[in-house]
Motif scaffolding. Structure first.
Motif, mmCIF file in Angstrom:
data_model
loop_
_atom_site.group_PDB
_atom_site.id
_atom_site.type_symbol
_atom_site.label_atom_id
_atom_site.label_comp_id
_atom_site.label_asym_id
_atom_site.label_seq_id
_atom_site.Cartn_x
_atom_site.Cartn_y
_atom_site.Cartn_z
ATOM 1 N N PHE A 94 -12.883 1.857 -2.446
ATOM 2 C CA PHE A 94 -12.464 1.117 -0.816
ATOM 3 C C PHE A 94 -11.970 -0.067 -1.183
ATOM 4 N N THR A 95 -11.313 -0.280 -2.467
ATOM 5 C CA THR A 95 -9.808 -0.975 -2.934
ATOM 6 C C THR A 95 -9.514 -0.172 -2.644
ATOM 7 N N ALA A 96 -8.929 0.737 -3.116
ATOM 8 C CA ALA A 96 -7.989 1.850 -2.912
ATOM 9 C C ALA A 96 -7.977 1.960 -1.353
ATOM 10 N N PHE A 97 -9.183 2.228 -0.270
ATOM 11 C CA PHE A 97 -8.811 2.549 0.412
ATOM 12 C C PHE A 97 -8.453 2.440 1.506
ATOM 13 N N PHE A 113 0.267 8.448 0.127
ATOM 14 C CA PHE A 113 0.830 8.165 0.432
ATOM 15 C C PHE A 113 2.725 7.308 -0.707
ATOM 16 N N ILE A 114 2.114 8.450 -1.900
ATOM 17 C CA ILE A 114 2.923 8.514 -3.258
ATOM 18 C C ILE A 114 4.369 9.306 -2.732
ATOM 19 N N GLN A 115 3.946 10.023 -1.722
ATOM 20 C CA GLN A 115 5.325 11.271 -1.162
ATOM 21 C C GLN A 115 4.966 11.428 -0.353
ATOM 22 N N GLY A 170 -8.092 -5.560 -3.001
ATOM 23 C CA GLY A 170 -7.580 -5.108 -2.424
ATOM 24 C C GLY A 170 -6.027 -5.644 -2.297
ATOM 25 N N ASN A 171 -6.525 -6.864 -0.945
ATOM 26 C CA ASN A 171 -5.721 -7.322 -0.065
ATOM 27 C C ASN A 171 -4.750 -8.477 -1.161
ATOM 28 N N LEU A 172 -5.610 -8.912 -2.724
ATOM 29 C CA LEU A 172 -4.917 -9.662 -3.149
ATOM 30 C C LEU A 172 -3.744 -8.945 -4.375
ATOM 31 N N TYR A 173 -4.200 -8.161 -4.746
ATOM 32 C CA TYR A 173 -3.738 -7.558 -5.159
ATOM 33 C C TYR A 173 -1.843 -6.668 -4.348
ATOM 34 N N ILE A 174 -1.743 -6.486 -3.008
ATOM 35 C CA ILE A 174 -1.315 -6.584 -1.720
ATOM 36 C C ILE A 174 -0.502 -7.678 -1.540
ATOM 37 N N TYR A 175 -0.736 -8.977 -2.614
ATOM 38 C CA TYR A 175 -0.453 -10.235 -1.409
ATOM 39 C C TYR A 175 0.790 -10.362 -2.919
ATOM 40 N N PHE A 176 0.390 -10.247 -4.054
ATOM 41 C CA PHE A 176 1.580 -10.401 -5.289
ATOM 42 C C PHE A 176 2.219 -10.177 -5.721
ATOM 43 N N ALA A 177 2.014 -8.257 -5.310
ATOM 44 C CA ALA A 177 2.779 -6.728 -5.302
ATOM 45 C C ALA A 177 3.651 -7.077 -4.297
ATOM 46 N N TRP A 178 3.813 -7.253 -2.696
ATOM 47 C CA TRP A 178 4.356 -7.331 -2.263
ATOM 48 C C TRP A 178 4.109 -7.977 -1.568
ATOM 49 N N GLN A 179 4.136 -10.143 -2.038
ATOM 50 C CA GLN A 179 4.744 -11.258 -1.854
ATOM 51 C C GLN A 179 5.871 -11.096 -0.728
ATOM 52 N N PHE A 238 0.646 2.779 -5.127
ATOM 53 C CA PHE A 238 0.011 4.146 -4.124
ATOM 54 C C PHE A 238 -0.244 5.300 -5.689
ATOM 55 N N ILE A 239 0.023 4.701 -6.667
ATOM 56 C CA ILE A 239 0.236 5.022 -7.586
ATOM 57 C C ILE A 239 -1.556 5.001 -8.688
ATOM 58 N N ALA A 240 -1.069 3.436 -8.591
ATOM 59 C CA ALA A 240 -2.661 2.173 -8.853
ATOM 60 C C ALA A 240 -3.502 2.596 -8.103
ATOM 61 N N LEU A 241 -3.488 2.712 -6.794
ATOM 62 C CA LEU A 241 -4.223 2.440 -6.056
ATOM 63 C C LEU A 241 -5.388 3.880 -6.198
ATOM 64 N N THR A 242 -4.691 5.151 -5.894
ATOM 65 C CA THR A 242 -4.798 6.387 -6.629
ATOM 66 C C THR A 242 -5.648 6.387 -8.058
ATOM 67 N N VAL A 243 -5.494 5.496 -9.175
ATOM 68 C CA VAL A 243 -6.237 5.498 -9.362
ATOM 69 C C VAL A 243 -7.461 4.691 -9.990
ATOM 70 N N ILE A 244 -6.790 3.684 -8.593
ATOM 71 C CA ILE A 244 -8.527 3.034 -8.551
ATOM 72 C C ILE A 244 -9.252 3.819 -7.994
ATOM 73 N N SER A 245 -9.048 4.671 -7.085
ATOM 74 C CA SER A 245 -9.813 5.647 -6.342
ATOM 75 C C SER A 245 -10.706 6.327 -7.225
#
Length: 371
Positions: free
Chosen positions: A22-25, A57-59, A114-123, A137-144
């Motif tokens: 659910f970090t990914a989802f 979401f990757i493609q 999850g939100n912390l990761y997005i904050y730094f990745a897309w700040q 989304f490749i990273a999130l897929t691997v996490i899931s």
């Protein structure tokens, strides 16, 4: 490893696996609309259907979004029913509250990571490039996938310690492999049991509470609470009502139906980010109160056959969430808050009724303070 340690190990692994998944989802769901707006495509109209299978979401393509929504709904039904059953068979009447709290705390921590990761990745970004989207989304897929693998670490509890289960899982493994027809028959029987459970007094009452929901802290606090689960649920109700009132004051009435550009309507007070963050905290706090106690009481009442009970629980919750997603695009804020207050009030009363019945059951031969 002792039997009790093995069961606690299973609960922790269950919670950590859900945390990864659910970090990914949930991160996917939180950023879905931003990603879709960045695609600049008029084909993506269904914003309510965008919390779905992460790899899409990757493609992304319109047909893949809607197809994945169907499959993720089927998968969620199986996943959450299995979660409830695993929680129950690894608990007893003394640990069901604690274990529910541990699981829920680990699950909800996924929102932070999850939100912390997005904050730094897309700040600072409002438009997401194709490269940024694919990387995240490749990273999130691997996490899931890591969360999925963790499920294989869950061990079978010792049969003499399984809460409410009369048959040994190990004994079942020693039997000859069952035919596909027998498996289908079992599935049909489980479905029939779920339908019968839907019309029982306890499940009908709990369905009102479940419809409203649509911390480890509380599972641990309730362990020595001589009043059972009711004070925690009451706390959740009061916290939610305070949050609803602050939201009512802090946000314009047409905020739910306003366009992306915003609204010119005024709130009752000057909108404040600090108040909005406080409301977010209060909603999460109240949500933890309700969900930990719902998991606890379901695991206690339906310990001998928990899978159908948790299937009904998730079915009611999912149906009500779908209804809420639909009307949220049409009702003004004050009407939506009124719906939540009404369901919150009657859901709390319904839970109290079931809890008092459960107290009467255990009073005949068990220490209710430890539930």
């Amino acid at each position: 490893m002792s039997p009790e340690s093995k069961k606690l190990f299973n609960i922790v692994i269950l919670g950590v696996a859900f945390m990864f998944m659910f970090t990914a989802f949930q991160t996917c769901g939180n950023v879905a609309q931003t990603v879709i707006r960045s695609l600049n495509s008029t084909d993506f109209h269904g914003s309510g259907y965008t919390s779905m299978y992460i790899a899409v979401f990757i493609q992304p393509f319109p047909w893949s979004f809607y197809t994945a929504s169907v499959f993720i709904g089927i998968a969620a039904a199986v996943l959450w029913t299995a979660q409830g059953n695993c929680l129950t068979i690894n608990s007893d009447e003394h640990t069901i509250g604690r274990n529910s709290g541990i699981f829920w705390a680990l699950l909800q921590s996924s929102l932070f990571f999850g939100n912390l990761y997005i904050y730094f990745a897309w700040q600072g970004k409002t438009q997401i490039s194709e490269n940024d989207r694919r990387t995240v989304f490749i990273a999130l897929t691997v996490i899931s996938l890591v969360g999925t693998v963790l499920f294989f670490l869950i061990r079978k509890p010792d049969p003499e310690n399984v809460f409410g289960e009369e048959e040994s899982c190990d004994d079942q493994d020693m039997e000859a492999p069952e035919s596909a027809q027998n498996n289908v028959t079992k599935a049909v029987d489980a479905f029939k049991k779920s339908l019968k459970l839907c019309v029982t007094k306890e499940m009908l009452l709990l369905s009102v509470t479940t419809a409203y929901t649509g911390g480890s802290l509380f599972g641990l606090l309730s362990k020595n609470n001589r009043f059972g689960r009711n004070p925690v649920v009451l706390l959740g109700t009061l916290v939610h009502f305070v949050a609803f009132y602050l939201i009512f004051l802090n946000m314009p009435g047409d905020a739910p139906i306003a366009p992306v550009e915003g609204t010119d309507s005024s709130a009752y007070i000057t909108p404040s980010k600090e108040v909005a963050i406080l409301c977010s905290f209060l909603l999460g706090l109240g949500d933890s109160c309700f969900n930990t106690q719902l998991l606890s009481i379901l695991g206690f009442l339906y310990s001998e056959d928990s899978a159908p009970a948790f299937a009904v629980f998730k079915f009611v919750q999912s149906i009500c969430a779908a209804v809420a997603f639909f009307y949220s695009n049409y009702l003004l804020l004050h009407w939506q808050l009124l719906v939540m207050v009404i369901f919150g009030f009657f859901g709390t009363i319904s839970f109290f009724t079931v809890e008092w019945d459960a107290a009467a059951i255990v009073a005949r031969g068990s220490d209710y303070r430890s539930i």
